[in-house]
Design an enzyme around this catalytic site. Sequence first.
Site, short mmCIF file in Angstrom:
data_model
loop_
_atom_site.label_atom_id
_atom_site.label_comp_id
_atom_site.label_asym_id
_atom_site.label_seq_id
_atom_site.Cartn_x
_atom_site.Cartn_y
_atom_site.Cartn_z
N ASP A 33 6.91 -0.78 -7.46
CA ASP A 33 6.77 -0.27 -6.10
C ASP A 33 5.38 -0.56 -5.55
OD1 ASP A 33 6.88 1.06 -3.72
OD2 ASP A 33 7.41 3.00 -4.56
N ASP A 46 6.28 -2.65 1.63
CA ASP A 46 6.68 -1.64 0.64
C ASP A 46 7.97 -2.03 -0.07
OD1 ASP A 46 7.03 0.73 -0.77
OD2 ASP A 46 7.96 1.75 0.93
#
Length: 496
Positions: free
Chosen positions: A282, A95
């Site tokens: 992201d 992430d």
Amino acid sequence: MAKRHLLLVTTCLWALSCALLLHASSDGFLRVNLNKKRLDKEDLTAAKLAQQGNRLLKTGSSDSDPVPLVDYLNTQYYGVIGLGSPPQNFTVIFDTGSSNLWVPSAKCYFSIACYLHSRYNSKKSSSYKADGETCKITYGSGAISGFFSKDNVLVGDLVVKNQKFIEATRETSVTFIIGKFDGILGLGYPEISVGKAPPIWQSMQEQELLADDVFSFWLNRDPDASSGGELVFGGMDPKHYKGDHTYVPVSRKGYWQFNMGDLLIDGHSTGFCAKGCAAIVDSGTSLLAGPTAIVAQVNHAIGAEGIISTECKEVVSEYGEMILNLLIAQTDPQKVCSQVGLCMFDGKRSVSNGIESVVDKENLGSDAMCSVCEMAVVWIENQLRENKTKELILNYANQLCERLPSPNGESTVSCHQISKMPNLAFTIANKTFILTPEQYIVKLEQGGQTVCISGFMAFDIPPPRGPLWILGDVFMGAYHTVFDFGKDRIGFAKSA
């Protein structure tokens, strides 16, 4: 000097039965092939919860190391790492929107999620070092708490020594119960790391394990492909992109944030970000998230189902012509809503107040009317640039009031109309990055039938941090992305 590596992480689609086949290919990469499982509409809930919970709420070498990754609903990419000596395996999300590494602890006794996933046992590791500092991370739909420890992390066959990580002793979210991942491996900047724990790429850098101070993502969005993509630490694979990368500097450390330009619908400006918006790249976000004012225009352009807002229609009906006349008279757009009496201050509020205040009937009042007014100003100002007539402009604004994005983020579209939908484009470093309908529409299965949803969802961040775009996996699937932490920049090139 320690040996420098180019660390390759190969991503593949999820399999209920993961028959692993490891082999060295002609390019020197060791690859892992997984079988895949076709997902249905029920999996969307889990993916959406994981995506919401994964948002942290905070102010070329011949050597390669393989890690099998999973592509969950073409939206969540995760894989196996080893923790300790001998390694204890954990499935983690890679992430870029957070910075800590955490996994469930064997000392987690009272959270159901811990019993459904692998748990780290420090007593079984000869390289474990105690830390003991307690911590808590709050996410969009829950939280984890625990304490810090240090141990070796095995990524492929590359060992990162004495990595500081969190042993989670409490997980308070259904996200972590139903998720197919055990924990999260954050790839953001140390500025947003809880407990000042270095992200793993920083540890790799300090231990001189990388050929270059970068990592790169190639996400394969083809649901029929055998490979889900590649994550490469220390470089980038030229087979996975076309042409040169366009680089933009990181504008604010923490997230991988940069300054973005406008969003274009079929080549036409949406107006809201004409003077620039912030954007975050992201890998932990499934879709594309941005200001409600723009997503409503996207919904209208692609025929997506939306929420009808009576407040919005009321503003357009009663104040639309007044707003239009003020803009024609060259009134500062930031002062229009205060002059018509719907906002208390000039430019002190923004559309970025949250979609709930626009479409939730239980949250009525001046805040809602002010937010709607500011959206209407953007829409009307944009139409004036197109030299549309007063009647067409007000009619268009009224139609947008019927296309406001749903608060749960899901907007259904007709699968049969995809070929007729417009191209959308983001302006980055004065270049346009086009998304075709086939790239921004997500297909999934429901009861044996294909359902199509928009890859855009509303996500409003107020100033000074907003307005803000989050470019998730839908964008990263179309554009190979380089995260250069040596030069603090982000690069984009068309995926191959």
